[in-house]
Write an enzyme that holds these catalytic residues in place. Structure first.
Site, PDB file in Angstrom:
ATOM      1  N   TRP A   7       0.843  -1.207   0.000  1.00 47.08           N
ATOM      2  CA  TRP A   7       0.000   0.000   0.000  1.00 47.08           C
ATOM      3  C   TRP A   7       0.868   1.244   0.000  1.00 47.08           C
ATOM      4  O   TRP A   7       0.598   2.206  -0.727  1.00 47.08           O
ATOM      5  CB  TRP A   7      -0.962  -0.013   1.186  1.00 47.08           C
ATOM      6  CG  TRP A   7      -1.934  -1.143   1.137  1.00 47.08           C
ATOM      7  CD1 TRP A   7      -2.085  -2.131   2.065  1.00 47.08           C
ATOM      8  CD2 TRP A   7      -2.922  -1.419   0.114  1.00 47.08           C
ATOM      9  NE1 TRP A   7      -3.079  -3.005   1.672  1.00 47.08           N
ATOM     10  CE2 TRP A   7      -3.601  -2.591   0.492  1.00 47.08           C
ATOM     11  CE3 TRP A   7      -3.272  -0.788  -1.082  1.00 47.08           C
ATOM     12  CZ2 TRP A   7      -4.622  -3.149  -0.272  1.00 47.08           C
ATOM     13  CZ3 TRP A   7      -4.282  -1.343  -1.858  1.00 47.08           C
ATOM     14  CH2 TRP A   7      -4.947  -2.503  -1.448  1.00 47.08           C
TER      15      TRP A   7
ATOM     16  N   ASP B 171      -1.639   6.684   6.215  1.00 51.41           N
ATOM     17  CA  ASP B 171      -2.708   5.750   5.857  1.00 51.41           C
ATOM     18  C   ASP B 171      -2.949   4.877   7.088  1.00 51.41           C
ATOM     19  O   ASP B 171      -2.073   4.102   7.487  1.00 51.41           O
ATOM     20  CB  ASP B 171      -2.234   4.904   4.662  1.00 51.41           C
ATOM     21  CG  ASP B 171      -3.242   3.855   4.220  1.00 51.41           C
ATOM     22  OD1 ASP B 171      -4.258   3.655   4.924  1.00 51.41           O
ATOM     23  OD2 ASP B 171      -3.010   3.238   3.162  1.00 51.41           O
TER      24      ASP B 171
ATOM     25  N   LYS C 241     -12.055  -2.088   7.127  1.00 58.83           N
ATOM     26  CA  LYS C 241     -11.252  -2.917   8.030  1.00 58.83           C
ATOM     27  C   LYS C 241     -11.794  -2.803   9.456  1.00 58.83           C
ATOM     28  O   LYS C 241     -12.027  -3.806  10.110  1.00 58.83           O
ATOM     29  CB  LYS C 241      -9.775  -2.501   7.998  1.00 58.83           C
ATOM     30  CG  LYS C 241      -9.202  -2.229   6.607  1.00 58.83           C
ATOM     31  CD  LYS C 241      -9.021  -3.462   5.763  1.00 58.83           C
ATOM     32  CE  LYS C 241      -8.799  -3.220   4.288  1.00 58.83           C
ATOM     33  NZ  LYS C 241      -7.638  -2.486   3.872  1.00 58.83           N
TER      34      LYS C 241
HETATM   35  C1  LIG Z   1      -7.131  -2.064   2.437  1.00 56.39           C
HETATM   36  C2  LIG Z   1      -6.084  -1.003   2.431  1.00 56.39           C
HETATM   37  C3  LIG Z   1      -5.980  -0.051   1.400  1.00 56.39           C
HETATM   38  C4  LIG Z   1      -6.886  -0.068   0.194  1.00 56.39           C
HETATM   39  O1  LIG Z   1      -8.122   0.405   0.544  1.00 56.39           O
HETATM   40  P1  LIG Z   1      -9.285   0.627  -0.540  1.00 56.39           P
HETATM   41  O2  LIG Z   1     -10.334   1.258   0.325  1.00 56.39           O
HETATM   42  O3  LIG Z   1      -9.644  -0.695  -1.084  1.00 56.39           O
HETATM   43  O4  LIG Z   1      -8.770   1.552  -1.574  1.00 56.39           O
HETATM   44  C5  LIG Z   1      -5.007   0.914   1.504  1.00 56.39           C
HETATM   45  N1  LIG Z   1      -4.177   0.956   2.541  1.00 56.39           N
HETATM   46  C6  LIG Z   1      -4.232   0.057   3.546  1.00 56.39           C
HETATM   47  C7  LIG Z   1      -3.287   0.155   4.683  1.00 56.39           C
HETATM   48  C8  LIG Z   1      -5.192  -0.949   3.519  1.00 56.39           C
HETATM   49  O5  LIG Z   1      -5.262  -1.841   4.512  1.00 56.39           O
END
Ligand SMILES: *Cc1c(COP(=O)(O)O)cnc(C)c1O
Length: 361
Positions: free
Chosen positions: A102, A172, A196
């Site tokens: 990511w 993030d 999540k």
């Molecule tokens: C799941 C995840 C993403 C991607 O998220 P989307 O909402 O599918 O774009 C990005 N960063 C992290 C840390 C994730 O766990």
């Protein structure tokens, strides 16, 4: 009704109390005679839902008044472009720490809009650790430093933040949001996809310091400009209404049933400690992450034998422990134990692993 223990990395489990409440309110939300799915987002009743969701998030996360909370769409993945488009407009430079896929995707996207620099990476060891970065490694002229706080695929987390001085830290936090208290004032921007730890997929929460709004590149699409959403209370266009409503229920659950983020952290630490202790003492299974950087939320592990891994995934699925197969880039297994996974789910998984170990060693 047989519900499984779902160890999916995302979308993931929701608290059962939240699902029950959503079901009870499905046809008639609080006497409105409508489902939240059917409501106008401009109605008074919906306004009170989104206002309550924001107020609860501010209260639970202790978000300072000089930060805006935005409810956006396009997932955390859209933030990979939105962050540089809105922030990379001073020196046009930004520093990225590469701790997984990511983080790498965020870096690659930023490189399309300006001078993105990969400061450090842990790819040499399949992202099994968090690289040490000091202030001297960072560019003091950068418009921001980007990190991925919890690395969902690899199971690492920042237990200590890098010191970025006056350079805004952008993180993030998709897979660790609401798992424990976090000092929001240390960040310029925090962002998280909901699926999540917050809600079903569909909403992305952005928490942004107000002085970082209003600097977007001219080419920025209206919908990608933080200003657009800050000026319109996240209602420039139709927001993901139902997802925001479920997020409100999740936040009410954290506040009223759990007792806030300190209590949430205690439960999460208990679950993670049980699982890591088991892995550290197992003769068959072992964790893939260095102990000091282990995540509270995502726990990857292997047997060291691909055939045994496959057998374990198959047998655990049949026993009602689903989505334990690891990400293809790490192999083995991964147990994602987000907020909604009860302690009992982890206890039962460990008992199952113990039995599997006895039968296969
Ligand atoms: C799941 C995840 C993403 C991607 O998220 P989307 O909402 O599918 O774009 C990005 N960063 C992290 C840390 C994730 O766990």
């Amino acid at each position: 009704m047989a519900r499984v223990y779902n160890f999916s990395a995302g979308p993931s489990m929701l608290p059962e109390a939240v699902l029950t409440k959503a079901a009870a309110e499905m046809l008639d939300y609080e006497g409105s005679g409508q489902s939240v799915m059917e409501m106008s987002h401009r109605s008074k009743v919906y306004q009170s839902i989104i206002d309550t969701a924001e107020a609860l998030l501010r209260e639970i996360m202790n978000i300072p008044d000089n930060y805006k909370v935005l409810f956006l769409q396009g997932g955390a993945s859209s933030q990979f472009a939105m962050v540089p488009m809105n922030l990379m407009t001073g020196s046009g430079k930004a520093d990225y720490i590469i701790t997984g896929q990511w983080a790498k995707k965020a870096y690659k996207e930023a490189a399309r809009y300006g001078n993105a620099r990969a400061v450090a990476s842990s790819e040499d060891k399949t992202f099994s650790y968090i690289p040490k970065v000091t202030k001297a490694d960072l560019d003091p002229e950068a418009d921001y430093v980007h990190i991925c706080m919890n690395n969902t695929i690899y199971g690492t987390v920042y237990h200590e933040l890098p010191d970025t001085g006056d350079v805004p830290l952008v993180a993030d936090i998709s897979s660790c949001v609401l798992s424990k208290p976090i000092d929001v004032s240390k960040f310029g921007i925090l962002y998280a996809g909901a699926q999540k730890n917050m809600a079903p997929s569909g909403v992305t929460v952005v928490i942004i310091r107000e002085d970082l709004i209003g600097k977007a590149m001219d080419i920025t699409p209206t919908m990608f400009n933080y200003q657009t959403h800050a000026d319109n209370g996240s209602m420039f266009n139709t927001p993901p209404c139902y997802t925001i409503y479920v997020m409100k229920l999740v936040l009410e659950w954290i506040k009223n049933e759990i007792g806030g983020l300190e209590a949430m952290q205690a439960i999460n630490e208990k679950k993670a400690a049980m699982l890591y202790d088991f892995l550290d003492n197992s003769k068959l299974f072992k964790g893939t992450v260095v102990p000091e950087d282990r995540s509270l939320m995502n726990v990857p592990f292997v047997t060291g034998n691909e055939e045994l891994d496959a057998k374990f995934v198959k047998e655990s699925t049949a026993a009602g422990f689903v989505n334990l197969k690891g990400h293809r880039s790490v192999g083995g297994m991964r147990a994602s134990i987000y907020n909604a996974m009860p302690v009992e789910g982890v206890e039962k998984l460990i008992a199952f692993m113990q039995k599997f170990e006895e039968e296969n060693t």
